[in-house]
Each structure stands twice: as structure tokens, then as C-alpha cells.
Design an enzyme around this catalytic site. Sequence first.
Site, mmCIF file in Angstrom:
data_model
loop_
_atom_site.group_PDB
_atom_site.id
_atom_site.type_symbol
_atom_site.label_atom_id
_atom_site.label_comp_id
_atom_site.label_asym_id
_atom_site.label_seq_id
_atom_site.Cartn_x
_atom_site.Cartn_y
_atom_site.Cartn_z
ATOM 1 N N HIS A 169 -7.742 2.216 -0.078
ATOM 2 C CA HIS A 169 -7.040 0.953 0.044
ATOM 3 C C HIS A 169 -5.581 0.233 -0.139
ATOM 4 O O HIS A 169 -5.291 0.179 -1.993
ATOM 5 C CB HIS A 169 -8.469 -0.069 -0.742
ATOM 6 N N CYS A 170 -4.405 0.015 0.238
ATOM 7 C CA CYS A 170 -3.667 -0.324 -0.085
ATOM 8 C C CYS A 170 -3.134 -1.830 0.103
ATOM 9 O O CYS A 170 -3.374 -2.457 1.058
ATOM 10 C CB CYS A 170 -2.544 0.847 1.158
ATOM 11 N N VAL A 171 -2.677 -1.603 -1.182
ATOM 12 C CA VAL A 171 -2.815 -3.487 -1.525
ATOM 13 C C VAL A 171 -1.396 -3.631 -1.103
ATOM 14 O O VAL A 171 -1.736 -5.145 -0.534
ATOM 15 C CB VAL A 171 -2.512 -3.895 -2.656
ATOM 16 N N ASN A 205 -2.643 -4.433 2.938
ATOM 17 C CA ASN A 205 -3.659 -5.294 2.832
ATOM 18 C C ASN A 205 -4.654 -4.865 3.460
ATOM 19 O O ASN A 205 -5.288 -5.761 3.829
ATOM 20 C CB ASN A 205 -3.373 -7.039 2.787
ATOM 21 N N SER A 206 -5.421 -4.090 3.393
ATOM 22 C CA SER A 206 -5.578 -3.017 4.195
ATOM 23 C C SER A 206 -6.151 -1.154 3.899
ATOM 24 O O SER A 206 -5.667 -0.983 3.414
ATOM 25 C CB SER A 206 -5.747 -3.100 5.836
#
Length: 423
Positions: A275-277, A280-281
Amino acid sequence: MKRKGGQPAGEDESLCCCEYVDRQGEKSHLLACCCDCAELDQACDRWLKRESLDPGSVSRVAETVSDRLRVPWLSGARRVDLTVLPPLVLLPVLLHVAALHFLLGLVVLATLPALVLWYYYVTHRKKGRTLFFLSLGLFSLVYMYYLFLTEVVPKGDVGLLQLAAITVGLVLTLAALAQTKKDPGYLRSQPPPPPAGAHSTVTYPPERAGPSGVPNGARHEVLFLNGASHSELGRASGDQERVKKNWCPACRVVRPPRAGHCRICAACVQRLDHHCVWINSCVGQANHRCFLLTLLLFLLTALYGISLTLGSVCPRQSVLIALLYCPGVYQHYSSALCFTCAWYCSIVTGGLLHLFVLQLINVSYNVTEREARLALREKTGRRRLWGMIVDTGIYTRGFRKNWVDFLSMGGLGPLPQRLTDLV
């Protein structure tokens, strides 16, 4: 939906651009954002009387403010996430403060990454979604481009072709980011298993043929019988054990191999990487290639922009030397601001370059970030090159075939199903 007077309203009732339905289900207006603030009035009253606040009063006030902070929109006022606002205010202020003096620049450029990492650690522990990092990334791109147009280009050292290259790089980066933000490969919930003795229809996906030579895209009726043979029951029992192991009770799906559940997105994703901040996905099977393309375009654009900026403020130095030693740059505020922004972009570019290299290594070994963490936790993977490489040895087929599999990775489509996978 209810009106403010308590009368119910139809679900298809249209809202004007300044109207919205609040968290109590009542219709409200943007001009009434300061009305009926019972939580805020109570909190201020207790604070003025020097009385202790209720444990949940601060959270209720924050929820009320967050619910009423909206902007006009065509189908009704849209809520603005509070985590979007800090980067819009703090980044310009900190960069302008850092340009005032060399020591202030050192303090700001050392403190800013530490604050971002601290906030990431806090949000990562709570497994909550936040738009802070996406807002910081997008605003950094736009604000750096704005300063490049207003501070670097007027110096006359940047030609039209160079400006066009930076502009095209920025547009392509944003386009790739928008494509990456789409569905990463979420798994959809499936119906419960059919009862024994009932007919069921299986549709095999067009990418591959079904079992027993069923042609692509064909429909095949299956009869689940109570009086099946012992071998069939044994195979079915083994399949049921695998289905039970891969069953996600939260999403109500059977996860295929390499899929995983993201607790932040509250969804299962095919071939989940992480999950890549910053977007945001999740990064999964459907958007992993676009994610790498976004990183590559950003790195190329940022490195070229940094070189043009340093060449403008320190024309007598090479790029690497100018980043470390640029005499007289703080004599003019405009040059100092450009030099500070070049350092800020270098820090961000260094972090994303590290992420990009790790992604290239993982693709070369056909391992996802999630699988690498699980292998290290269960001590089933081999660490190489000071921990940058984690070889699980499960899916790797060699460097060339791993990259071919990654670049030709299929889309989503229907999932392949066995008879006992119909859950």
C-alpha cells in the site's frame, strides 16, 4: 435523508452546489457552517470556566469541523479532507524560511523529512487512510514547477526546448499517476457455495481454457452429487482445505495465489505488492506497471529540473559540486530560494530513487514487497546485498522471464474458478 426540520426527504432529491447532507442525515447549507455548534460551544464554555473537558469532546468537535469544511460542487458541497491542508500551508512557508539563511536551510531541510517520516509511522501504526502524502506529493510537483517558471526561467538560462521538456515530463507524470490511481486489482465478493445435488454453471475466462478441455469462454453445467466417489470426495476435500486457507472473511472472497488483504483499503488485491501512501492506494496486478512508469517519469523530470536550476543559480560550477558548494548563493533571495528548492527536490528524488531501485530488484526476482516481508518474518527468504534483495525462490524463473512475465501481466477479468472454489 432528512430535512433540517426533521421531515424525511426523497433519496433522489437534488442538492444545489452549496447544500449537503451532514453526518446526522440532515440537509444543511455552507452559509450555516457556524450555526448550531453545540459541541464547540460546550467545549469553549468548559475551557473558559477552567473545567476539564469530556474525553470525547475534542473528537466530536473535530468531526463537526471536518463535516462542515466543504467546497461548492455541482451535485452538492463536497467535504474537504483536513489532511490535505497542512502541505498547502507548511511547504511554501518552510521553503521561504529556509531561503533566508544557510543555517535555517539546514534546520528546515533536516526537520521536514523527519516530520514526514514521523507522521508516516503514526498513520502506519493506526492503519488509517490519509491524503497528507498524496497532497504533499502533488503540491510539491505543482509548486516546484511554479517556482521554476517564476524564478528560474526569467534568469534567461533556460531555453524553450528545455522548458517544454520539463512541462511534458510533468504532464506525463501526472497522467501516469492518474492511471496508477485506478483500480489496482480489487477482488469482488462472491456468492456462497451451492448446496449438494444442485446444478451450477461455470464460465471459464477468455484468457485460459477450463479444465477437462472446456474451450475458452464456454459455459459448463456441473452437478454436485451427494453420492460422489471416494477419489472425487478426496480431491474435493483437499480443494476445500485450500479454499478455507485462502478465504478472506472480511471481503468474502477466495484469494488466488499471491493476492493479499490490505487493512488500510479494507480490500483484497490481486498480486498485492504494497500500500503506497504517496498515491493513497494499493499497488497490485492492475497498476504495478503504471506505478513504475510514474516513478521513472518523475525521476527523469526531477533530475533534469534540478540540473537546470543549479546551472542557473551556479553557472560556474558543475551540477554535483553546485549542490554541495555554491558560493554567494544566499546573497540574493531569489537564488537562495531556487537553491533551497533544488535541495528539497534532491531529498525527495533520493527517497523515490531508492524505492524505484527496490522495485526493479523485486521484479527481477519475481517477488512482491508483501512476499518479501512475509519471507523475512517467517525466515524463509535469503537476504542479499545488505538486505536490499530478498529471494524467496518460489516464483522466480530467471531474470529475463521474470521481466517478460511482469510486462505481459494480464489484466483483471474473471478469476479462474474450480468447482469447489464457488464460494
